[in-house]
Design a protein around this motif. Structure first.
Motif: not given
Length: 82
Positions: A1-15
């Motif tokens: 679950k933490r990995h998914l939140r981290f991946a989502l944050r990275i994706h939002i930052l990349s956008l």
């Protein structure tokens, strides 16, 4: 679950970074477009920006070397720099 939140944050930052990059590129292209329209002077706030063309004649050493190799060698000097 933490990995998914981290991946989502990275994706939002990349956008976000991509949108900032696109904004900068658009601004640069607009400034190049201004120069391409032969505008000689542009007022930006309290500043005046002037665009001027500079024409010059340059000697084509590569073409001269091909056309007149012997003459080129005759006037070539060897130099050393430190």
């Amino acid at each position: 679950k933490r990995h998914l939140r981290f991946a989502l944050r990275i994706h939002i930052l990349s956008l976000f970074l991509r949108s900032q990059y696109d904004k900068i590129i658009t601004e640069r292209m607009e400034s190049y477009d201004i120069m391409a329209r032969d505008i000689e002077e542009l007022s930006v706030g309290q500043f005046i920006i002037r665009f001027t063309s500079i024409l010059s004649n340059r000697f084509d050493t590569t073409g001269f070397k091909r056309a007149c190799a012997d003459l080129y060698k005759q006037y070539t000097k060897h130099t050393a720099t430190l």
